[in-house]
Design a protein around this motif. Sequence first.
Motif, short mmCIF file in Angstrom:
data_model
loop_
_atom_site.label_atom_id
_atom_site.label_comp_id
_atom_site.label_asym_id
_atom_site.label_seq_id
_atom_site.Cartn_x
_atom_site.Cartn_y
_atom_site.Cartn_z
N ARG A 176 13.34 1.68 7.20
CA ARG A 176 13.29 0.31 7.30
C ARG A 176 12.45 -1.01 6.70
O ARG A 176 12.56 -1.45 5.98
CB ARG A 176 12.54 0.53 9.69
CG ARG A 176 12.37 -0.74 9.74
CD ARG A 176 11.94 -1.02 11.32
NE ARG A 176 11.58 -2.19 11.22
CZ ARG A 176 11.77 -3.13 12.73
NH1 ARG A 176 13.47 -2.83 12.35
NH2 ARG A 176 11.88 -4.20 13.00
N TYR A 177 11.53 -0.42 6.39
CA TYR A 177 10.27 -0.39 5.53
C TYR A 177 10.32 -1.02 3.64
O TYR A 177 10.43 -1.94 3.22
CB TYR A 177 8.57 -0.65 6.21
CG TYR A 177 8.58 -1.64 7.62
CD1 TYR A 177 8.74 -2.18 7.84
CD2 TYR A 177 8.79 -0.12 7.85
CE1 TYR A 177 8.81 -2.87 9.40
CE2 TYR A 177 8.95 -0.20 10.01
CZ TYR A 177 8.72 -1.27 10.28
OH TYR A 177 8.91 -1.68 11.46
N VAL A 178 10.40 0.52 3.66
CA VAL A 178 11.04 0.52 2.09
C VAL A 178 12.42 0.64 1.76
O VAL A 178 12.71 -0.67 0.31
CB VAL A 178 10.15 1.57 1.50
CG1 VAL A 178 10.51 2.06 -0.34
CG2 VAL A 178 8.63 2.12 1.83
N LEU A 179 13.47 1.45 1.41
CA LEU A 179 13.73 1.36 1.66
C LEU A 179 14.91 0.31 1.92
O LEU A 179 15.97 -0.19 1.75
CB LEU A 179 15.17 2.26 1.43
CG LEU A 179 14.36 3.20 1.22
CD1 LEU A 179 15.60 4.84 1.78
CD2 LEU A 179 14.75 3.70 -0.01
N GLU A 180 14.48 -0.47 3.49
CA GLU A 180 15.23 -1.43 3.99
C GLU A 180 16.71 -1.08 4.38
O GLU A 180 17.84 -2.23 3.73
CB GLU A 180 14.80 -2.60 3.33
CG GLU A 180 14.32 -3.35 2.82
CD GLU A 180 13.78 -4.40 2.45
OE1 GLU A 180 14.22 -4.96 1.35
OE2 GLU A 180 12.22 -5.29 2.23
N LEU A 181 17.22 -0.17 4.97
CA LEU A 181 18.24 0.08 4.57
C LEU A 181 18.77 -1.11 6.61
O LEU A 181 18.27 -1.05 7.37
CB LEU A 181 18.79 1.28 5.47
CG LEU A 181 18.49 2.34 4.19
CD1 LEU A 181 18.69 3.54 4.25
CD2 LEU A 181 19.07 2.20 2.79
N GLU A 182 20.22 -1.14 6.56
CA GLU A 182 20.97 -1.97 7.52
C GLU A 182 21.56 -0.78 8.46
O GLU A 182 22.55 -0.06 8.07
CB GLU A 182 21.84 -3.12 7.33
CG GLU A 182 21.05 -4.90 6.61
CD GLU A 182 19.71 -5.07 7.57
OE1 GLU A 182 19.94 -4.63 9.21
OE2 GLU A 182 19.03 -5.81 7.28
N PRO A 183 21.46 -1.25 10.00
CA PRO A 183 20.89 -2.39 9.95
C PRO A 183 19.20 -1.74 10.75
O PRO A 183 19.39 -2.99 11.55
CB PRO A 183 22.06 -2.39 11.31
CG PRO A 183 22.41 -0.71 11.25
CD PRO A 183 22.84 0.09 10.55
N ALA A 222 0.96 -0.77 -0.27
CA ALA A 222 0.27 -0.13 0.53
C ALA A 222 1.20 1.33 0.30
O ALA A 222 0.61 2.59 -0.44
CB ALA A 222 -0.96 -0.35 1.02
N VAL A 223 1.94 0.71 0.34
CA VAL A 223 2.57 2.23 0.42
C VAL A 223 4.12 2.44 -0.08
O VAL A 223 3.23 3.52 -0.53
CB VAL A 223 3.76 2.15 1.99
CG1 VAL A 223 4.81 3.39 2.12
CG2 VAL A 223 3.58 2.71 3.49
N ARG A 224 4.12 1.74 -0.62
CA ARG A 224 5.17 1.62 -1.94
C ARG A 224 3.91 2.25 -3.35
O ARG A 224 4.33 2.69 -4.50
CB ARG A 224 5.47 0.98 -2.71
CG ARG A 224 6.69 -0.33 -1.77
CD ARG A 224 6.77 -0.87 -2.32
NE ARG A 224 7.85 -1.76 -1.31
CZ ARG A 224 8.48 -1.80 -2.03
NH1 ARG A 224 9.74 -0.81 -2.48
NH2 ARG A 224 10.49 -2.30 -0.71
N THR A 225 2.34 1.82 -3.28
CA THR A 225 1.57 2.22 -4.45
C THR A 225 1.22 4.11 -3.99
O THR A 225 0.86 4.20 -4.78
CB THR A 225 0.35 1.76 -4.44
OG1 THR A 225 0.63 -0.20 -4.43
CG2 THR A 225 -0.76 2.13 -5.17
N MET A 226 1.55 4.44 -2.96
CA MET A 226 1.26 5.66 -3.11
C MET A 226 2.56 6.69 -2.66
O MET A 226 1.80 7.40 -3.43
CB MET A 226 0.07 5.60 -1.56
CG MET A 226 -1.01 5.36 -1.04
SD MET A 226 -1.55 5.48 0.90
CE MET A 226 -0.21 4.27 1.81
N LEU A 227 3.34 5.96 -2.46
CA LEU A 227 4.45 7.19 -3.46
C LEU A 227 4.53 6.94 -4.46
O LEU A 227 5.38 7.55 -5.21
CB LEU A 227 5.52 5.93 -2.40
CG LEU A 227 5.68 6.18 -0.98
CD1 LEU A 227 7.02 5.61 -0.02
CD2 LEU A 227 6.08 7.72 -0.33
N SER A 228 4.68 6.39 -5.11
CA SER A 228 4.67 6.27 -6.90
C SER A 228 4.13 6.49 -7.99
O SER A 228 4.18 6.77 -9.09
CB SER A 228 4.56 4.93 -6.67
OG SER A 228 3.61 3.42 -6.99
#
Length: 204
Positions: A167-174, A112-118
């Motif tokens: 954390r959830y879209v780019l998934e950057l560590e750590p 849902a978030v990816r859709t809204m951002l795109s």
Amino acid sequence: MARAKRSGRRSGKPDTRSEILSAARTLFAAEGFESVSMRRIASEAGVDPSLIHHYFGSKDDLFMASIELPVDPGVEIEAALKGNDIEGAGARLMRAFAAIWDGPHHDKMIAAVRTMLSKPGMTLGMKHIFQHRIVTTIERTLGDQIDHVNLRANFVATQIFGLVVVRYVLELEPLTSMTVDELAETIGPTVDRYLTMPVEHLER
């Protein structure tokens, strides 16, 4: 004698709900939440406006259903803050919010978030979620405990939005691998500062 066919808008039928959702998604994506009325959606779907209230209740509820967000963040945020002192509110808030995203609806939330951002039109939908489901909930729940609550709630929203993206879209560590408790303990104090620091110099 055969009965004449009824004319006008359709009454409820098995696919009415999906037709309303389809019309709502199209209009919200093209024009944004604020610009689209319930009557306009009903007209697009070819149904009586009362059926939207029957199937979905409010415009907010219709919007949440149209973007297929399985959890209402406003409900979870209110539960984390209501009836508690302001002390430790940041950790409770971040723990509740991260638990939503790390829970069983994780994939649907991200989609849902990816859709809204795109989609440019749906970016207004993201604004609606943060303004009306997050900022307004913080204002309503903590408004009798803190001053400048709208400004403070907007500061908190920046932290929540940043967490979602990083954390959830780019998934950057750590950050992605941290537990919910670690996030709450690390980010919570920053949220507490937003809620309690002096802000008189920012008053307009």
